[in-house]
Scaffold this motif. Structure first.
Motif, PDB file in Angstrom:
ATOM      1  N   UNK A   1      99.166 -27.859 -70.531  1.00 56.08           N
ATOM      2  CA  UNK A   1     100.618 -27.759 -70.436  1.00 56.08           C
ATOM      3  C   UNK A   1     101.236 -28.890 -71.260  1.00 56.08           C
ATOM      4  N   UNK A   2     102.321 -28.598 -71.990  1.00 57.07           N
ATOM      5  CA  UNK A   2     102.912 -29.584 -72.903  1.00 57.07           C
ATOM      6  C   UNK A   2     103.277 -30.877 -72.188  1.00 57.07           C
ATOM      7  N   UNK A   3     103.776 -30.772 -70.986  1.00 53.68           N
ATOM      8  CA  UNK A   3     104.134 -31.959 -70.214  1.00 53.68           C
ATOM      9  C   UNK A   3     102.902 -32.823 -69.938  1.00 53.68           C
ATOM     10  N   UNK A   4     101.789 -32.190 -69.654  1.00 57.46           N
ATOM     11  CA  UNK A   4     100.543 -32.918 -69.413  1.00 57.46           C
ATOM     12  C   UNK A   4     100.026 -33.518 -70.718  1.00 57.46           C
TER      13      UNK A   4
ATOM     14  N   UNK B   1      94.077 -27.798 -63.175  1.00 62.79           N
ATOM     15  CA  UNK B   1      93.020 -28.801 -63.016  1.00 62.79           C
ATOM     16  C   UNK B   1      92.701 -29.510 -64.338  1.00 62.79           C
ATOM     17  N   UNK B   2      93.590 -29.446 -65.294  1.00 59.54           N
ATOM     18  CA  UNK B   2      93.291 -29.924 -66.652  1.00 59.54           C
ATOM     19  C   UNK B   2      92.880 -31.395 -66.689  1.00 59.54           C
ATOM     20  N   UNK B   3      93.684 -32.269 -66.101  1.00 63.32           N
ATOM     21  CA  UNK B   3      93.383 -33.705 -66.178  1.00 63.32           C
ATOM     22  C   UNK B   3      92.094 -34.058 -65.434  1.00 63.32           C
ATOM     23  N   UNK B   4      91.906 -33.606 -64.175  1.00 60.89           N
ATOM     24  CA  UNK B   4      90.635 -33.903 -63.505  1.00 60.89           C
ATOM     25  C   UNK B   4      89.411 -33.397 -64.271  1.00 60.89           C
TER      26      UNK B   4
END
Length: 295
Positions: A148-151, A125-128
């Motif tokens: 996460x590195x991709x995020x 739920x990092x971005x939200x």
């Protein structure tokens, strides 16, 4: 910063004592490396008068690093067992624990008001969470989050990058973001199968005189069909490809451009053009509305 930070043995012993097993559902990967904790606290750019907001404190590794570095720490933990145990691990009068879902907290929940977001965010739920907190907490001046590195790559990407997309633009609306380093899987328990990345951000004044919701509607439409030109991608949002083209021209943007090439300022310009041209109106290149006349 607190002197006694939690290492791997302490983390496992604490989890066993509390009867806690990390769950994938809550995105729990507990940080257990004191050097990484010190690195995060140092990179966050905290000032002694800051009020830190930590989301997902878990067993308290980062919380221990934050208390003493700032005036107050708010820790938001969704797991009731962890929320109840945290004051025992971090016995500090300047810590307030909130047993709550970070996606539903509001500014009124925090006193004193948070000024910096510093967190090892649950990856699912990092971005939200970041976008919600920036929207709800005008007191925030910046922060540093581990995701996460991709995020992380997506959050800091600029126009033209292959990973530039909705998260990149929406974070740019609120803040200037930059990559602040990579974190290896070995510093977590359980060990994730991905690298993590640190993203630092500094709040800024949003571009243009237009509502956030209006700009984000343009962003969502533009990236819903990445390979299409903006004339086509924005047709549904604008009320047809012809009107989309008029709005783009009025905003000074080529109708043949694609969303991944636009800055947040350009998305704001499109939304602003739409405000002065309701469906059915004609637009001049400067964005002024003209009434439809019969030919």
């Amino acid at each position: 910063m607190a002197d006694a930070l939690l290492g791997p043995a302490e983390i496992r012993e604490l989890a066993a004592r509390l009867g806690v097993a990390p769950t994938k559902k809550l995105g729990q990967n507990f940080l257990h490396d004191p050097n990484t904790i010190r690195r995060i606290v140092a990179a966050a750019g905290l000032e002694p008068g800051d009020v830190a907001l930590e989301v997902g404190p878990g067993l308290g590794s980062l919380t221990l690093g934050l208390v003493g570095a700032v005036r107050h720490v708010h820790a938001v933990e969704i797991d009731p067992r962890l929320a109840e145990a945290l004051p025992g691990t971090v016995p500090d009068e300047h810590l307030t624990v909130h047993n709550a879902d970070a996606l539903h907290v509001r500014a009124a929940d925090f006193d004193p008001a948070p000024t910096m977001l510093v967190a090892n965010l649950p990856y699912n739920v990092a971005v939200p969470v970041v976008l919600h907190l920036l929207a709800e907490l005008p007191s925030l001046r910046g922060g540093l989050v581990m995701v996460q590195k991709e995020v992380a790559d997506r959050l800091v990407a600029g126009p033209g990058s292959k990973v530039y997309g909705v998260p990149s633009v929406k974070l740019a609306w609120y803040a200037e973001a930059r990559a602040a380093g990579k974190v290896p899987p070995a510093v977590f328990w359980p060990v994730p199968n991905v690298d993590s990345g640190l993203v630092a951000f500094t709040k800024r004044t949003p571009p243009g005189d237009v509502d956030r919701s209006e700009v984000f509607a343009v962003v969502d439409a533009a990236f819903a069909q990445r390979r299409k030109t903006l004339r086509a991608a924005l047709a549904g949002w604008a009320g047809g490809p012809d009107r989309a083209e008029k709005l783009l021209v009025a905003a000074g943007i080529s109708p043949q451009a694609r969303g991944e090439a636009l800055t947040v300022e350009q998305f704001a310009a499109i939304a602003a053009a739409a405000k002065v041209s309701p469906p059915g109106g004609k637009l001049s290149p400067t964005g002024s509305q003209q009434e439809e006349v019969d030919s």
